[in-house]
Design an enzyme around this catalytic site. Sequence first.
Site, PDB file in Angstrom:
ATOM      1  CD  GLU A 166      -2.737  -1.286   0.550  1.00 27.34           C
ATOM      2  OE1 GLU A 166      -3.242  -0.284  -0.295  1.00 27.34           O
ATOM      3  OE2 GLU A 166      -3.443  -2.281   0.514  1.00 27.34           O
ATOM      4  CG  ASP A 193     -17.641  -9.716  -6.519  1.00 27.48           C
ATOM      5  OD1 ASP A 193     -18.781  -9.338  -5.771  1.00 27.48           O
ATOM      6  OD2 ASP A 193     -16.631  -9.377  -5.842  1.00 27.48           O
TER       7      ASP A 193
END
Length: 250
Positions: A166, A193
Amino acid sequence: MRQADFSQMGAMAATPSTMATNAVQSNMHATPATAGAGSFSSVFRQVQGEVARFIEQGGGNATSLNPQGRAYLEQSQPVNVLGSINQGGEIGETQQQFLASIKPWTHETGARLGVAPEIVAAHAALESGWGQRPLRQGTGADTNNLFGIKAGGKWQGDVASNVTTEYEAGSGTALKKTERFRSYPDQASAFRDYAQVLLDNPRYRAALNTGSDAGAFAQGLARGGYATDPNYAAKLTQLATRLQRTAAAE
Protein backbone atom coordinates in the site's frame (compact mmCIF):
# COMPACT_ATOMS: atom_id res chain seq x y z
CA MET A 1 -5.10 -1.10 -3.00
CA ARG A 2 -8.76 -1.40 -2.27
CA GLN A 3 -10.47 -0.04 0.75
CA ALA A 4 -12.56 -2.65 2.53
CA ASP A 5 -16.21 -3.00 1.37
CA PHE A 6 -15.73 -1.25 -1.96
CA SER A 7 -13.48 -3.57 -4.07
CA GLN A 8 -11.35 -2.05 -1.88
CA MET A 9 -8.15 -1.40 -3.58
CA GLY A 10 -4.41 -0.73 -7.47
CA ALA A 11 -0.51 -3.69 -11.09
CA MET A 12 -0.05 -5.19 -10.07
CA ALA A 13 2.13 -10.83 -7.78
CA ALA A 14 4.93 -13.14 -8.75
CA THR A 15 4.13 -14.73 -5.42
CA PRO A 16 1.21 -14.44 -3.02
CA SER A 17 3.21 -11.77 -1.21
CA THR A 18 2.50 -9.07 -3.76
CA MET A 19 -0.27 -7.85 -6.02
CA ALA A 20 -0.11 -6.96 -9.65
CA THR A 21 -1.05 -3.41 -8.90
CA ASN A 22 1.50 -3.02 -6.20
CA ALA A 23 4.34 -5.36 -7.12
CA VAL A 24 6.84 -2.68 -8.09
CA GLN A 25 7.97 -0.02 -5.67
CA SER A 26 10.10 3.06 -6.22
CA ASN A 27 13.09 3.49 -3.96
CA MET A 28 12.85 7.22 -4.61
CA HIS A 29 9.98 7.72 -2.16
CA ALA A 30 12.20 8.25 0.89
CA THR A 31 13.12 11.87 1.52
CA PRO A 32 16.54 12.33 3.14
CA ALA A 33 16.45 14.00 6.55
CA THR A 34 18.93 16.68 5.63
CA ALA A 35 18.89 20.38 4.90
CA GLY A 36 18.49 19.52 1.22
CA ALA A 37 15.37 17.42 1.76
CA GLY A 38 13.05 20.07 0.40
CA SER A 39 15.11 20.40 -2.76
CA PHE A 40 15.16 16.62 -3.23
CA SER A 41 11.38 16.45 -2.79
CA SER A 42 10.90 19.14 -5.41
CA VAL A 43 13.10 17.33 -7.91
CA PHE A 44 11.33 14.04 -7.22
CA ARG A 45 7.90 15.59 -7.84
CA GLN A 46 9.20 17.04 -11.11
CA VAL A 47 10.52 13.65 -12.25
CA GLN A 48 7.32 11.90 -11.17
CA GLY A 49 5.21 14.40 -13.09
CA GLU A 50 7.35 14.01 -16.22
CA VAL A 51 7.00 10.23 -16.12
CA ALA A 52 3.25 10.42 -15.50
CA ARG A 53 2.82 12.60 -18.60
CA PHE A 54 4.99 10.19 -20.60
CA ILE A 55 2.81 7.23 -19.60
CA GLU A 56 -0.49 9.04 -20.14
CA GLN A 57 0.61 9.88 -23.69
CA GLY A 58 0.98 6.17 -24.45
CA GLY A 59 4.67 5.68 -23.70
CA GLY A 60 7.05 5.31 -26.59
CA ASN A 61 10.76 6.00 -26.66
CA ALA A 62 11.94 6.27 -23.06
CA THR A 63 15.15 7.97 -24.23
CA SER A 64 13.09 11.16 -24.39
CA LEU A 65 13.19 11.12 -20.59
CA ASN A 66 16.20 12.28 -18.60
CA PRO A 67 18.23 9.61 -16.69
CA GLN A 68 16.28 10.22 -13.46
CA GLY A 69 13.01 9.88 -15.32
CA ARG A 70 14.06 6.62 -17.00
CA ALA A 71 15.16 5.19 -13.65
CA TYR A 72 11.87 6.14 -12.02
CA LEU A 73 9.90 4.70 -14.95
CA GLU A 74 11.71 1.36 -14.68
CA GLN A 75 10.97 1.16 -10.95
CA SER A 76 7.35 2.29 -11.14
CA GLN A 77 6.22 0.08 -14.04
CA PRO A 78 4.60 -3.25 -13.12
CA VAL A 79 6.90 -6.14 -13.95
CA ASN A 80 5.88 -8.10 -17.06
CA VAL A 81 2.71 -6.05 -17.49
CA LEU A 82 3.59 -2.92 -19.42
CA GLY A 83 6.95 -4.32 -20.47
CA SER A 84 5.30 -7.29 -22.14
CA ILE A 85 4.04 -5.08 -24.96
CA ASN A 86 6.75 -3.65 -27.18
CA GLN A 87 6.76 -0.20 -28.72
CA GLY A 88 5.13 -1.58 -31.86
CA GLY A 89 2.14 -2.70 -29.79
CA GLU A 90 2.80 -6.41 -30.24
CA ILE A 91 1.72 -8.69 -27.40
CA GLY A 92 3.59 -11.84 -26.42
CA GLU A 93 2.15 -15.36 -26.69
CA THR A 94 1.57 -15.72 -22.93
CA GLN A 95 -0.31 -12.44 -22.86
CA GLN A 96 -2.38 -13.41 -25.91
CA GLN A 97 -3.37 -16.66 -24.22
CA PHE A 98 -4.46 -14.77 -21.12
CA LEU A 99 -6.54 -12.33 -23.16
CA ALA A 100 -8.18 -15.19 -25.07
CA SER A 101 -9.02 -17.03 -21.83
CA ILE A 102 -10.89 -14.04 -20.37
CA LYS A 103 -12.41 -12.68 -23.60
CA PRO A 104 -15.99 -13.86 -22.93
CA TRP A 105 -15.97 -12.20 -19.52
CA THR A 106 -14.37 -8.95 -20.68
CA HIS A 107 -17.12 -8.50 -23.25
CA GLU A 108 -19.87 -9.31 -20.76
CA THR A 109 -18.37 -7.05 -18.11
CA GLY A 110 -17.66 -4.24 -20.53
CA ALA A 111 -21.30 -4.25 -21.62
CA ARG A 112 -22.46 -4.05 -18.01
CA LEU A 113 -20.10 -1.19 -17.17
CA GLY A 114 -20.48 0.69 -20.44
CA VAL A 115 -16.78 0.47 -21.33
CA ALA A 116 -14.75 -1.18 -24.07
CA PRO A 117 -13.82 -4.83 -23.36
CA GLU A 118 -10.13 -4.02 -23.92
CA ILE A 119 -10.25 -1.68 -20.91
CA VAL A 120 -11.64 -4.45 -18.71
CA ALA A 121 -8.98 -6.83 -20.05
CA ALA A 122 -6.25 -4.29 -19.30
CA HIS A 123 -7.48 -3.91 -15.73
CA ALA A 124 -7.41 -7.69 -15.21
CA ALA A 125 -3.93 -7.89 -16.75
CA LEU A 126 -2.64 -5.05 -14.61
CA GLU A 127 -3.95 -6.50 -11.35
CA SER A 128 -2.98 -10.12 -12.01
CA GLY A 129 0.25 -9.71 -14.00
CA TRP A 130 -1.44 -11.22 -17.08
CA GLY A 131 -2.74 -14.01 -14.87
CA GLN A 132 0.81 -15.05 -13.98
CA ARG A 133 0.76 -13.66 -10.43
CA PRO A 134 -2.59 -14.64 -8.96
CA LEU A 135 -3.64 -14.19 -5.37
CA ARG A 136 -3.67 -17.62 -3.76
CA GLN A 137 -5.29 -19.46 -0.90
CA GLY A 138 -3.12 -20.76 1.94
CA THR A 139 -3.25 -24.14 0.21
CA GLY A 140 -1.79 -22.61 -2.95
CA ALA A 141 -5.07 -22.75 -4.85
CA ASP A 142 -5.86 -19.82 -7.16
CA THR A 143 -8.46 -17.40 -5.79
CA ASN A 144 -9.41 -16.30 -9.34
CA ASN A 145 -9.32 -12.77 -7.92
CA LEU A 146 -8.07 -11.03 -11.07
CA PHE A 147 -8.91 -7.53 -9.83
CA GLY A 148 -7.37 -7.51 -6.35
CA ILE A 149 -10.71 -6.97 -4.62
CA LYS A 150 -10.49 -6.99 -0.84
CA ALA A 151 -12.90 -8.80 1.44
CA GLY A 152 -14.68 -6.23 3.60
CA GLY A 153 -16.95 -6.96 6.51
CA LYS A 154 -19.98 -7.45 4.26
CA TRP A 155 -18.32 -10.09 2.08
CA GLN A 156 -19.92 -13.51 2.68
CA GLY A 157 -17.76 -15.61 0.37
CA ASP A 158 -14.38 -17.31 0.73
CA VAL A 159 -11.37 -15.27 1.81
CA ALA A 160 -7.60 -15.52 1.30
CA SER A 161 -4.99 -13.51 3.21
CA ASN A 162 -2.08 -12.13 1.20
CA VAL A 163 0.69 -9.63 1.76
CA THR A 164 0.32 -6.59 -0.46
CA THR A 165 1.88 -3.17 -0.91
CA GLU A 166 0.00 0.00 0.00
CA TYR A 167 1.13 3.58 -0.63
CA GLU A 168 0.70 6.21 2.06
CA ALA A 169 -1.25 9.27 1.01
CA GLY A 170 0.89 12.36 0.64
CA SER A 171 4.33 10.81 1.05
CA GLY A 172 3.78 7.94 -1.38
CA THR A 173 5.76 5.65 0.94
CA ALA A 174 5.25 1.97 0.12
CA LEU A 175 4.32 -0.28 3.04
CA LYS A 176 3.77 -4.05 3.22
CA LYS A 177 0.48 -5.13 4.78
CA THR A 178 -1.43 -8.37 5.13
CA GLU A 179 -4.95 -7.99 3.78
CA ARG A 180 -7.96 -10.27 3.27
CA PHE A 181 -9.03 -10.73 -0.35
CA ARG A 182 -12.11 -12.24 -1.92
CA SER A 183 -11.79 -15.73 -3.37
CA TYR A 184 -13.94 -17.02 -6.24
CA PRO A 185 -14.71 -20.50 -7.58
CA ASP A 186 -13.98 -19.42 -11.17
CA GLN A 187 -13.10 -16.47 -13.38
CA ALA A 188 -16.70 -15.82 -14.39
CA SER A 189 -17.61 -15.21 -10.75
CA ALA A 190 -14.66 -12.86 -10.35
CA PHE A 191 -15.65 -10.73 -13.35
CA ARG A 192 -19.29 -10.56 -12.29
CA ASP A 193 -18.41 -9.53 -8.75
CA TYR A 194 -15.96 -6.93 -10.08
CA ALA A 195 -18.71 -5.41 -12.23
CA GLN A 196 -21.13 -5.40 -9.31
CA VAL A 197 -18.60 -3.67 -7.06
CA LEU A 198 -18.15 -0.86 -9.55
CA LEU A 199 -21.88 -0.57 -10.24
CA ASP A 200 -22.89 -0.56 -6.57
CA ASN A 201 -20.28 1.86 -5.28
CA PRO A 202 -21.04 5.54 -6.05
CA ARG A 203 -17.35 6.35 -5.68
CA TYR A 204 -16.71 4.72 -9.05
CA ARG A 205 -19.57 6.39 -10.89
CA ALA A 206 -17.19 8.50 -12.98
CA ALA A 207 -15.61 5.33 -14.40
CA LEU A 208 -18.90 3.95 -15.70
CA ASN A 209 -20.16 4.46 -19.26
CA THR A 210 -16.84 5.91 -20.40
CA GLY A 211 -16.86 3.81 -23.58
CA SER A 212 -13.45 3.54 -25.20
CA ASP A 213 -11.97 6.40 -23.16
CA ALA A 214 -9.37 4.46 -21.17
CA GLY A 215 -8.10 7.59 -19.44
CA ALA A 216 -11.55 8.54 -18.16
CA PHE A 217 -12.14 5.02 -16.84
CA ALA A 218 -8.75 4.85 -15.13
CA GLN A 219 -9.12 8.30 -13.58
CA GLY A 220 -12.60 7.40 -12.38
CA LEU A 221 -11.23 4.36 -10.57
CA ALA A 222 -8.27 6.24 -9.11
CA ARG A 223 -10.35 9.15 -7.86
CA GLY A 224 -12.79 6.71 -6.32
CA GLY A 225 -9.98 5.18 -4.28
CA TYR A 226 -9.56 1.88 -6.13
CA ALA A 227 -5.78 1.99 -5.70
CA THR A 228 -3.27 3.74 -3.47
CA ASP A 229 -0.50 3.57 -6.10
CA PRO A 230 -0.11 7.23 -7.23
CA ASN A 231 0.69 6.07 -10.78
CA TYR A 232 -2.20 3.61 -11.05
CA ALA A 233 -4.34 5.60 -13.46
CA ALA A 234 -1.41 6.28 -15.77
CA LYS A 235 -0.40 2.61 -15.84
CA LEU A 236 -3.92 1.42 -16.57
CA THR A 237 -4.42 4.06 -19.24
CA GLN A 238 -1.23 3.09 -21.06
CA LEU A 239 -1.97 -0.63 -20.98
CA ALA A 240 -5.60 -0.22 -22.06
CA THR A 241 -4.59 2.12 -24.88
CA ARG A 242 -2.10 -0.43 -26.19
CA LEU A 243 -4.71 -3.21 -26.12
CA GLN A 244 -7.19 -0.99 -27.95
CA ARG A 245 -4.61 -0.21 -30.65
CA THR A 246 -3.87 -3.90 -31.05
CA ALA A 247 -7.57 -4.78 -31.33
CA ALA A 248 -8.13 -2.02 -33.89
CA ALA A 249 -5.27 -3.37 -36.04
CA GLU A 250 -6.65 -6.93 -36.13
